[in-house]
Design a protein around this motif. Structure first.
Motif, PDB file in Angstrom:
ATOM      1  N   ALA A 103      -0.202  -2.354   1.510  1.00 12.01           N
ATOM      2  CA  ALA A 103      -1.104  -1.213   1.662  1.00 12.01           C
ATOM      3  C   ALA A 103      -2.488  -1.577   1.121  1.00 12.01           C
ATOM      4  O   ALA A 103      -3.509  -1.276   1.746  1.00 12.01           O
ATOM      5  CB  ALA A 103      -0.533  -0.010   0.916  1.00 12.01           C
ATOM      6  N   SER A 104      -2.510  -2.245  -0.019  1.00 16.66           N
ATOM      7  CA  SER A 104      -3.803  -2.636  -0.598  1.00 16.66           C
ATOM      8  C   SER A 104      -4.531  -3.616   0.314  1.00 16.66           C
ATOM      9  O   SER A 104      -5.746  -3.511   0.503  1.00 16.66           O
ATOM     10  CB  SER A 104      -3.589  -3.275  -1.971  1.00 16.66           C
ATOM     11  OG  SER A 104      -2.960  -2.360  -2.840  1.00 16.66           O
ATOM     12  N   HIS A 107      -6.139  -1.699   3.003  1.00 16.91           N
ATOM     13  CA  HIS A 107      -7.325  -0.930   2.620  1.00 16.91           C
ATOM     14  C   HIS A 107      -8.544  -1.825   2.413  1.00 16.91           C
ATOM     15  O   HIS A 107      -9.665  -1.445   2.737  1.00 16.91           O
ATOM     16  CB  HIS A 107      -7.013  -0.069   1.397  1.00 16.91           C
ATOM     17  CG  HIS A 107      -6.057   1.045   1.730  1.00 16.91           C
ATOM     18  ND1 HIS A 107      -4.961   1.352   0.989  1.00 16.91           N
ATOM     19  CD2 HIS A 107      -6.040   1.897   2.798  1.00 16.91           C
ATOM     20  CE1 HIS A 107      -4.304   2.363   1.554  1.00 16.91           C
ATOM     21  NE2 HIS A 107      -4.934   2.698   2.659  1.00 16.91           N
ATOM     22  N   GLN A 110      -9.689  -2.559   5.847  1.00 18.93           N
ATOM     23  CA  GLN A 110     -10.328  -1.377   6.414  1.00 18.93           C
ATOM     24  C   GLN A 110     -11.778  -1.272   5.936  1.00 18.93           C
ATOM     25  O   GLN A 110     -12.693  -1.009   6.734  1.00 18.93           O
ATOM     26  CB  GLN A 110      -9.517  -0.156   5.960  1.00 18.93           C
ATOM     27  CG  GLN A 110     -10.043   1.166   6.470  1.00 18.93           C
ATOM     28  CD  GLN A 110      -9.170   2.331   6.004  1.00 18.93           C
ATOM     29  OE1 GLN A 110      -7.952   2.190   5.818  1.00 18.93           O
ATOM     30  NE2 GLN A 110      -9.793   3.473   5.803  1.00 18.93           N
ATOM     31  N   PHE A 161     -11.883   5.759  -4.975  1.00 19.36           N
ATOM     32  CA  PHE A 161     -10.430   5.769  -5.047  1.00 19.36           C
ATOM     33  C   PHE A 161      -9.875   4.413  -5.499  1.00 19.36           C
ATOM     34  O   PHE A 161      -8.949   4.333  -6.289  1.00 19.36           O
ATOM     35  CB  PHE A 161      -9.905   6.099  -3.647  1.00 19.36           C
ATOM     36  CG  PHE A 161      -8.638   6.871  -3.679  1.00 19.36           C
ATOM     37  CD1 PHE A 161      -8.657   8.229  -3.977  1.00 19.36           C
ATOM     38  CD2 PHE A 161      -7.431   6.253  -3.446  1.00 19.36           C
ATOM     39  CE1 PHE A 161      -7.477   8.949  -4.037  1.00 19.36           C
ATOM     40  CE2 PHE A 161      -6.249   6.960  -3.504  1.00 19.36           C
ATOM     41  CZ  PHE A 161      -6.273   8.316  -3.796  1.00 19.36           C
TER      42      PHE A 161
ATOM     43  N   ASP B  67       2.657   5.081  -0.297  1.00 17.32           N
ATOM     44  CA  ASP B  67       1.794   3.999  -0.771  1.00 17.32           C
ATOM     45  C   ASP B  67       2.162   3.713  -2.228  1.00 17.32           C
ATOM     46  O   ASP B  67       2.213   4.636  -3.046  1.00 17.32           O
ATOM     47  CB  ASP B  67       0.337   4.487  -0.670  1.00 17.32           C
ATOM     48  CG  ASP B  67      -0.672   3.454  -1.112  1.00 17.32           C
ATOM     49  OD1 ASP B  67      -1.708   3.366  -0.449  1.00 17.32           O
ATOM     50  OD2 ASP B  67      -0.456   2.749  -2.123  1.00 17.32           O
ATOM     51  N   PRO B  68       2.466   2.450  -2.581  1.00 19.82           N
ATOM     52  CA  PRO B  68       2.912   2.165  -3.957  1.00 19.82           C
ATOM     53  C   PRO B  68       1.852   2.485  -5.013  1.00 19.82           C
ATOM     54  O   PRO B  68       2.196   2.738  -6.171  1.00 19.82           O
ATOM     55  CB  PRO B  68       3.218   0.664  -3.925  1.00 19.82           C
ATOM     56  CG  PRO B  68       2.572   0.128  -2.699  1.00 19.82           C
ATOM     57  CD  PRO B  68       2.441   1.259  -1.730  1.00 19.82           C
ATOM     58  N   ILE B  69       0.575   2.478  -4.635  1.00 14.53           N
ATOM     59  CA  ILE B  69      -0.465   2.764  -5.628  1.00 14.53           C
ATOM     60  C   ILE B  69      -0.673   4.263  -5.794  1.00 14.53           C
ATOM     61  O   ILE B  69      -0.719   4.787  -6.897  1.00 14.53           O
ATOM     62  CB  ILE B  69      -1.803   2.076  -5.241  1.00 14.53           C
ATOM     63  CG1 ILE B  69      -1.653   0.561  -5.389  1.00 14.53           C
ATOM     64  CG2 ILE B  69      -2.956   2.592  -6.103  1.00 14.53           C
ATOM     65  CD1 ILE B  69      -2.906  -0.228  -5.098  1.00 14.53           C
ATOM     66  N   THR B  70      -0.751   4.969  -4.671  1.00 13.75           N
ATOM     67  CA  THR B  70      -1.098   6.387  -4.764  1.00 13.75           C
ATOM     68  C   THR B  70       0.128   7.283  -4.789  1.00 13.75           C
ATOM     69  O   THR B  70       0.030   8.443  -5.180  1.00 13.75           O
ATOM     70  CB  THR B  70      -1.944   6.804  -3.550  1.00 13.75           C
ATOM     71  OG1 THR B  70      -1.127   6.649  -2.362  1.00 13.75           O
ATOM     72  CG2 THR B  70      -3.185   5.947  -3.414  1.00 13.75           C
ATOM     73  N   ARG B  72       1.401   8.472  -2.300  1.00  7.72           N
ATOM     74  CA  ARG B  72       1.273   9.351  -1.130  1.00  7.72           C
ATOM     75  C   ARG B  72       1.600   8.562   0.130  1.00  7.72           C
ATOM     76  O   ARG B  72       1.651   7.325   0.087  1.00  7.72           O
ATOM     77  CB  ARG B  72      -0.162   9.877  -1.038  1.00  7.72           C
ATOM     78  CG  ARG B  72      -0.587  10.639  -2.277  1.00  7.72           C
ATOM     79  CD  ARG B  72      -1.918  11.323  -2.076  1.00  7.72           C
ATOM     80  NE  ARG B  72      -2.918  10.436  -1.499  1.00  7.72           N
ATOM     81  CZ  ARG B  72      -4.190  10.768  -1.297  1.00  7.72           C
ATOM     82  NH1 ARG B  72      -4.604  11.967  -1.619  1.00  7.72           N
ATOM     83  NH2 ARG B  72      -5.035   9.915  -0.773  1.00  7.72           N
ATOM     84  N   LEU B  74       1.132   6.377   3.285  1.00  4.22           N
ATOM     85  CA  LEU B  74       0.117   5.354   3.501  1.00  4.22           C
ATOM     86  C   LEU B  74      -0.767   5.746   4.688  1.00  4.22           C
ATOM     87  O   LEU B  74      -0.240   5.984   5.787  1.00  4.22           O
ATOM     88  CB  LEU B  74       0.859   4.052   3.793  1.00  4.22           C
ATOM     89  CG  LEU B  74       0.189   2.734   3.514  1.00  4.22           C
ATOM     90  CD1 LEU B  74       1.174   1.624   3.803  1.00  4.22           C
ATOM     91  CD2 LEU B  74      -1.082   2.538   4.266  1.00  4.22           C
ATOM     92  N   ILE B  75      -2.044   5.813   4.473  1.00  7.56           N
ATOM     93  CA  ILE B  75      -2.988   6.161   5.537  1.00  7.56           C
ATOM     94  C   ILE B  75      -3.909   4.977   5.762  1.00  7.56           C
ATOM     95  O   ILE B  75      -4.569   4.513   4.825  1.00  7.56           O
ATOM     96  CB  ILE B  75      -3.828   7.400   5.142  1.00  7.56           C
ATOM     97  CG1 ILE B  75      -2.916   8.591   4.832  1.00  7.56           C
ATOM     98  CG2 ILE B  75      -4.816   7.749   6.248  1.00  7.56           C
ATOM     99  CD1 ILE B  75      -3.666   9.835   4.368  1.00  7.56           C
TER     100      ILE B  75
END
Lengths: 225, 225
Positions: A103-104, A107, A110, A161, B67-70, B72, B74-75
């Motif tokens: 996920a990181s 991002h 992105q 964030f 998402d492992p960080i948030t 929430r 994953l977006i």
């Protein structure tokens, strides 16, 4: 730097796509020679450069190690493809979070693509030149700042964030390789950076680092003295 | 498809960046629901969508896994960042050559970025709309075809070297995920595709495959009937 160079970067001092790759090469401490392609003299369209990169855009990286498929030196263009290659070939001073953190990684990419796909293409010299050739009464600085403002607003939000001194976390990443040249352009076009305190702070932090300083336009061999 | 969906793609039938991700999801056989964001109704700027993607651009992917960080869901937005994520998270029907072949991976990415960074940004609706708002007497189709011609000329050259029925080799890659939506746009704008026989052949080959057919604009739930 020249005798031990294992790769050549075709670059122009003020090209922000070249600037991205220069930062990545420096962060990874990869030996390289800079070969200038003078955009003002239209050298990107000269035969010698088109033989290297038929698209006639910069940057292009040539790796002296032969390409396993062609047996020729490896030639890559497109700044993000070059940086992805460097990241995979030289996994030191990594520019993306570890592969455990998908996920990181997404991002960071992105953020890089907000700059490389949404902001920069609408302000590079060839698109501005084409607009002028078509007789559009272009206020180039305002046009560029309009797209920068839109992209930076989103980018600034993401840094709130994810950032911690840099765009993502507390070390430079691919995102910073793209952001810093874009901030340089924004300053050059006279865009208002007041609404982006995190971006301004990230710029200051990066410009403290030798890798970013050495990559800066004014420190390039082809920059006007 | 809906009950077992593990992810939602916010998409518009005619958006070529959305189309890229739809192809990748289908090639990898990943369950997903399409949620339409109607660009004609400016839904990309509605509050509900801006809450998901503050940039107000499509596509956006939401993965139901947190998402492992948030903590929430994953977006991710930016089509290439989404596809890179899918490639890393679901290494089946791989869209990049194996990691043993770094040069090949770089060349596939280079092809994808010719489309995503050099061609598409100069023809997407928001840039055309901005040009019209500024009173430029825009011949939109000619403007778009000019950039498509430049990008396709380089792309065609690369397929001669690397392609074998598809853009790179004999299977679809990330490059085809980007090329096919761009060919769709080129046809829509009435661009001359005669000079690009390989690109035309690749388009035909891809459109034989269910993954590409299902992703096509006319087959989307939000396409006009």
């Amino acid at each position: 730097m020249t005798e031990t160079a294992e790769r050549v970067l075709y670059s122009y001092w003020r090209s922000s796509a070249s600037y991205r790759v220069r930062i990545a090469l420096n962060l990874k401490r990869l030996n390289h020679t800079i070969h200038s392609v003078n955009l003002l003299k239209n050298e990107q369209n000269s035969q010698w450069y088109r033989d290297i990169n038929p698209q006639g855009l910069i940057p292009t990286l040539i790796e002296v190690i032969p390409d396993p498929i062609t047996g020729r030196p490896l030639i890559i263009s497109q700044s993000l493809a070059i940086i992805d290659y460097l990241e995979e070939a030289y996994p030191r001073a990594i520019l993306l979070p570890d592969t455990c953190f998908l996920a990181s990684r997404a991002h960071v990419r992105q953020m890089a693509q907000i700059i490389a796909c949404d902001v920069h293409p609408l302000q590079n010299p060839r698109s501005l030149q084409e607009m002028r050739m078509r007789g559009y009464s272009l206020d180039a600085d305002a046009w560029c700042c309009r797209w920068i403002a839109e992209g930076f607003a989103t980018y600034e939000g993401m840094t709130r964030f994810y950032g911690d001194g840099f765009s993502f976390g507390d070390k430079p990443t691919l995102a910073d390789c793209c952001l810093i040249p874009q901030v340089y352009n924004a300053k050059r076009f006279g865009c208002d950076l007041e609404p982006y305190p995190n971006i301004r702070r990230i710029y200051e932090n990066c410009m403290q680092m030798e890798a970013f300083q050495k990559a800066a336009p004014e420190n390039q061999p082809d920059a006007p003295k």
